[in-house]
Design an enzyme around this catalytic site. Structure first.
Site, PDB file in Angstrom:
ATOM      1  N   ASP A  67       0.813  -1.216   0.000  1.00 28.35           N
ATOM      2  CA  ASP A  67       0.000   0.000   0.000  1.00 28.35           C
ATOM      3  C   ASP A  67       0.847   1.268   0.000  1.00 28.35           C
ATOM      4  O   ASP A  67       2.075   1.221   0.156  1.00 28.35           O
ATOM      5  CB  ASP A  67      -0.970  -0.007   1.194  1.00 28.35           C
ATOM      6  N   ASN A 135      -7.598  -2.390  14.147  1.00 31.32           N
ATOM      7  CA  ASN A 135      -9.006  -2.669  13.806  1.00 31.32           C
ATOM      8  C   ASN A 135      -9.136  -3.881  12.870  1.00 31.32           C
ATOM      9  O   ASN A 135     -10.189  -4.112  12.302  1.00 31.32           O
ATOM     10  CB  ASN A 135      -9.668  -1.432  13.186  1.00 31.32           C
ATOM     11  N   HIS A 137      -7.382  -4.410  10.051  1.00 32.80           N
ATOM     12  CA  HIS A 137      -7.110  -4.212   8.623  1.00 32.80           C
ATOM     13  C   HIS A 137      -5.814  -4.909   8.189  1.00 32.80           C
ATOM     14  O   HIS A 137      -4.903  -5.109   8.986  1.00 32.80           O
ATOM     15  CB  HIS A 137      -7.131  -2.727   8.221  1.00 32.80           C
ATOM     16  N   GLU A 142      -9.653  -1.625   5.023  1.00 30.45           N
ATOM     17  CA  GLU A 142     -10.296  -1.298   6.294  1.00 30.45           C
ATOM     18  C   GLU A 142     -11.530  -2.177   6.518  1.00 30.45           C
ATOM     19  O   GLU A 142     -12.073  -2.766   5.575  1.00 30.45           O
ATOM     20  CB  GLU A 142     -10.713   0.179   6.267  1.00 30.45           C
TER      21      GLU A 142
HETATM   22  C1  GLP Z   1      -0.509   0.489   8.502  1.00 27.36           C
HETATM   23  C2  GLP Z   1      -0.194  -0.300   7.236  1.00 27.36           C
HETATM   24  C3  GLP Z   1      -0.428  -1.765   7.418  1.00 27.36           C
HETATM   25  C4  GLP Z   1       0.227  -2.222   8.704  1.00 27.36           C
HETATM   26  C5  GLP Z   1      -0.433  -1.538   9.874  1.00 27.36           C
HETATM   27  C6  GLP Z   1       0.133  -1.959  11.212  1.00 27.36           C
HETATM   28  O1  GLP Z   1      -1.801   0.919   8.595  1.00 27.36           O
HETATM   29  N1  GLP Z   1      -0.938   0.143   6.116  1.00 27.36           N
HETATM   30  O2  GLP Z   1       0.096  -2.469   6.296  1.00 27.36           O
HETATM   31  O3  GLP Z   1       0.107  -3.607   8.827  1.00 27.36           O
HETATM   32  O4  GLP Z   1      -0.212  -0.154   9.722  1.00 27.36           O
HETATM   33  O5  GLP Z   1       1.293  -1.246  11.498  1.00 27.36           O
HETATM   34  P1  GLP Z   1       2.280  -1.510  12.661  1.00 27.36           P
HETATM   35  O6  GLP Z   1       3.069  -2.687  12.271  1.00 27.36           O
HETATM   36  O7  GLP Z   1       3.107  -0.269  12.763  1.00 27.36           O
HETATM   37  O8  GLP Z   1       1.480  -1.738  13.884  1.00 27.36           O
END
Ligand code: GLP
Length: 242
Positions: A67, A135, A137, A142
């Protein structure tokens, strides 16, 4: 779904790295699906070390990122383009032309989604690395996203923007939209490794593993994939029944 519960972040990173090392020793031209966020940073450090130590060669590897924020110049410190270069690509010998990241700062976003999906369709991801949002995702899919989506544009949930605020000066700077690989695209990967640590992820992990497969918990679709490895620390696992 295989669930590996480890003591801490470093152990999680080591476990994940073993899968990558094994794949890349066997298959020089592997296709890796990559994620951003704090969860895979330790893994990326080990992947750089693997290269420095002469254990892994990335010259034939292709990468696809999940993403990217929308309308954030790719040179911005918090773009996922910058994140990936800083945390992984600058330390390994992957070729520039083999790196694929959704284009978030283009003029025609819909066309950019289409092009990314077309590119994805020409490849099969051997290992897809995933984090998980608090949440539930995955990528930026989402809650409420159809399981049938391919690469598409999303409006970020406020919860996600708040979670990601820590990387920006203020909430106003956190982008409101993103471009993400869809759930259908993620599910086509041969193997999926999902990483999570900390109490903040415990509920999402519980819903993903023990809850019903439900579009309100995007990660729950992974129950339907036949090769998923979930590597989590004790805190992220703390709400699991089994
Ligand atoms: C972001 C990214 C996701 C990632 C998520 C969790 O929203 N788009 O791909 O998995 O954060 O991030 P973290 O690993 O910092 O908790």
């Amino acid at each position: 779904m295989k669930v590996i519960i480890v003591k801490d972040y470093q152990k999680m990173s080591n476990e994940a790295y073993n899968f990558i090392e094994e794949l890349l020793k066997e298959k020089k031209d592997a296709v890796l699906g990559l994620a951003t966020g704090s969860s895979p940073i330790g893994l990326y450090k080990l992947m750089v070390k693997g290269y420095e130590d002469g254990v892994i060669d990335y010259s034939k590897v292709k990468t696809f990122n999940l993403d990217e924020y929308l309308d954030l110049p790719k040179e911005h410190k918090q773009s996922y383009y910058s994140f990936m270069h800083e945390n992984l690509f600058k330390g390994i010998n992957v070729l520039k032309e083999n790196i694929n990241i959704p284009k978030g700062d283009g003029i025609d976003h819909l066309q950019d989604c289409k092009m990314y999906e077309e590119l994805l369709n020409k490849h099969i991801i051997d290992i897809q690395i995933l984090g998980i949002g608090s949440n539930g995702h995955i990528g930026f899919n989402e809650p409420g996203t159809s399981f049938d989506t391919t690469t598409h544009l999303v409006k970020l949930k406020e919860k996600t923007r708040l979670d990601n605020q820590r990387f920006f000066e203020s909430i106003d700077e956190v982008p409101t939209h993103a471009i993400t690989m869809g759930i259908k695209s993620i599910m086509k990967s041969k193997k999926i490794i999902l990483l999570a640590t900390g109490k903040n992820k415990a509920e999402a992990i519980k819903n993903m593993i023990e809850g019903p497969v439900d579009e309100n918990v995007p990660a729950s679709i992974l129950q339907k994939h036949d090769d998923v490895v979930v590597i989590i620390d004790e805190q992220a696992a703390s709400l699991l029944k089994k």
